[in-house]
Design a protein around this motif. Structure first.
Motif, PDB file in Angstrom:
ATOM      1  N   CYS A  61       0.936  -1.286   0.171  1.00 36.49           N
ATOM      2  CA  CYS A  61      -0.056  -0.039  -0.021  1.00 36.49           C
ATOM      3  C   CYS A  61       1.009   1.101  -0.010  1.00 36.49           C
TER       4      CYS A  61
ATOM      5  N   THR B  98      -2.060   2.759   4.476  1.00 32.28           N
ATOM      6  CA  THR B  98      -3.359   3.172   5.019  1.00 32.28           C
ATOM      7  C   THR B  98      -3.948   1.671   5.538  1.00 32.28           C
TER       8      THR B  98
ATOM      9  N   CYS C 224      -7.160   6.412   1.388  1.00 34.82           N
ATOM     10  CA  CYS C 224      -6.892   5.622   0.291  1.00 34.82           C
ATOM     11  C   CYS C 224      -6.986   6.250  -1.101  1.00 34.82           C
ATOM     12  N   ILE C 225      -5.948   5.885  -2.121  1.00 40.34           N
ATOM     13  CA  ILE C 225      -6.048   6.619  -3.469  1.00 40.34           C
ATOM     14  C   ILE C 225      -6.664   5.737  -4.342  1.00 40.34           C
TER      15      ILE C 225
ATOM     16  N   CYS D  63      -5.711   2.797  -5.905  1.00 40.35           N
ATOM     17  CA  CYS D  63      -4.713   2.331  -6.720  1.00 40.35           C
ATOM     18  C   CYS D  63      -5.160   0.932  -6.860  1.00 40.35           C
ATOM     19  N   PHE D  64      -5.575   0.101  -5.995  1.00 42.18           N
ATOM     20  CA  PHE D  64      -5.997  -1.099  -5.984  1.00 42.18           C
ATOM     21  C   PHE D  64      -4.774  -2.176  -6.173  1.00 42.18           C
TER      22      PHE D  64
ATOM     23  N   CYS E 216      -3.668  -3.439  -3.348  1.00 39.45           N
ATOM     24  CA  CYS E 216      -3.821  -4.310  -2.469  1.00 39.45           C
ATOM     25  C   CYS E 216      -4.677  -5.430  -3.009  1.00 39.45           C
TER      26      CYS E 216
HETATM   27  S1  SF4 Z   1      -6.307   0.832  -3.068  1.00 35.87           S
HETATM   28 FE1  SF4 Z   1      -5.248  -0.363  -1.346  1.00 35.87          FE
HETATM   29  S2  SF4 Z   1      -3.223   0.048  -1.891  1.00 35.87           S
HETATM   30 FE2  SF4 Z   1      -4.259   1.656  -2.725  1.00 35.87          FE
HETATM   31  S3  SF4 Z   1      -4.054   3.264  -1.326  1.00 35.87           S
HETATM   32 FE3  SF4 Z   1      -6.150   2.211  -0.897  1.00 35.87          FE
HETATM   33  S4  SF4 Z   1      -5.783   0.738   0.581  1.00 35.87           S
HETATM   34 FE4  SF4 Z   1      -3.684   1.264  -0.155  1.00 35.87          FE
END
Ligand code: SF4
Ligand code: SF4
Length: 383
Positions: free
Chosen positions: A340, A344, A358-359, A361-362, A364
């Motif tokens: 991540c 977060t 969370c941005i 970006c997926f 995770c």
């Molecule tokens: S999508 Fe997942 S990896 Fe990306 S910022 Fe959010 S929690 Fe973190």
């Protein structure tokens, strides 16, 4: 550069069939005629994480073997296979990924180097629009002929991942997360990928679409029989063809939109560029796009006047698809927290995501080995 896209059918990974079809593709590609005994070839597969071939997440070993055989026929002796996964980049991790994907065995049997030293170095990008220097895995720097061996997959953030997005794997391990943090906006992230493409420039891009992935790819989706191999010298045009097959508007794919803004590709594939089994080019019936791409475009902020952009962006954040941990499935391995970019995700036996940082970006979702992170769309009940 030749923008032709070659298509050929292959309904299974039967090695003799794949050898024959890959040889057909190489026979048609002008770039393949430059290959000789002095070529230093890098094979860049898609090796996102530890998945067996039948999961359709990684480039299938039969395709890699067929490409190695096509290279040997052309006198090439210096062949290296290398990638860097989404998580930690070290020899032990990479060796275990190569083994599970079946690529280690192919390299051993064919006498090809499977790169595990995990060194990397800098390459300047003087013409880059948003990046002026990248750190790349060493085999990219050492080779003079890169063959991009991508997989036909959907992608929750980018819509699809095939020839162009596969090159993100040239960035070592967790450094990928830094690029997500630096470019949290999809549009700018797309620009970064095009800057990367311009300095890596594979000579041949081949997409393994025999068994593709639909739904919430690039790892959490469902394998889908497509029965096709695609190849070309221009990864962008190859990706336009992939979008056409998926029934996905290429201009919703951030890196294709970024390339189009730079006049590097069209808004969609010109069918006149197709060669080979051209009858196979039509949208795949019922192909499942990622949930984040179902329905219309929710990226409104770029279409409203400046003053309205901030409130519209805030609304978009609420409406945007976001990652949710399914606690019943989570095994507490911590891979999501490791990748991540926003740090977060907290681990308290199970993973927990603090959504406010969370941005989307997926990463995770991509890295979870048990599909415990799902992509959820806006729901009134969660407000
Ligand atoms: S999508 Fe997942 S990896 Fe990306 S910022 Fe959010 S929690 Fe973190
Ligand atoms: S959500 Fe997935 S990656 Fe994260 S700790 Fe749980 S099992 Fe591991």
């Amino acid at each position: 550069m030749d923008k032709t896209v070659l298509l050929c059918r292959a309904q299974s990974y039967d090695q003799a069939l794949v050898d024959q079809q890959v040889e057909f593709l190489f026979g048609q590609l002008e770039a393949a005629r430059e290959l000789n005994q002095n070529s230093r070839v890098l094979l860049k597969p898609n090796l996102l994480a530890k998945h067996p071939p039948e999961a359709a997440v990684t480039t299938h070993p039969a395709v890699v073997r067929a490409v190695i055989r096509a290279l040997k026929k052309r006198g090439v002796t210096h062949i290296t296979l290398a990638d860097s996964c989404g998580g930690l980049y070290n020899p032990a991790v990479m060796k275990s990924l190569y083994k599970v994907s079946g690529l280690w065995q192919v390299c051993q049997e064919e006498g090809v180097e499977c790169y595990t030293e995990c060194r990397y170095g800098a390459r300047p990008a003087p013409e880059g629009r948003v990046v002026k220097e990248f750190t790349l895995i060493q085999p990219v720097l050492d080779s003079d002929f890169i063959i991009d061996l991508a997989k036909f997959k959907t992608h929750v953030m980018a819509g699809c991942t095939a020839a162009t997005k596969n090159l993100f794997g040239c960035i070592p391990g967790l450094q990928k997360a830094e690029w997500h943090m630096r470019f949290p906006d999809k549009e700018r992230f797309g620009d970064m990928l095009i800057d990367l493409l311009e300095i890596v420039r594979p000579r041949i891009s081949l997409v393994d679409g025999i068994l593709g992935l639909e739904g919430d790819g690039p790892a959490g989706g469902t394998p889908r029989q497509i029965g096709l191999l695609l190849a070309g010298e221009d990864p962008l045009t190859v990706d336009l063809a992939v979008c056409g097959l998926m029934g996905l508007d290429p201009m919703r794919v951030p890196y294709l939109a970024a390339a189009q803004r730079r006049d590097l590709c069209d808004q969609s594939l010109d069918p006149a560029l197709l060669r080979g089994d051209t009858d196979a080019f039509c949208p795949i019936p019922g192909f499942a796009l990622p949930q984040s791409y179902q329905g219309g475009d929710t990226d409104f902020a770029h279409h409203v006047p400046g003053l309205l952009q901030k409130p519209v962006q805030a609304l978009e954040r609420v409406l945007a698809p976001h990652p949710v941990v399914m606690a019943s499935r989570c095994i507490g391995c911590g891979k999501c927290a490791e990748i991540c970019p926003q740090h977060t995700i907290r681990l308290d036996k199970k993973a927990k995501i603090r959504q406010e940082k969370c941005i989307r970006c997926f990463c995770c979702h991509e890295m979870c080995p048990v599909k415990a992170i799902q992509v959820k769309k806006f729901s009134l009940f969660r407000l």
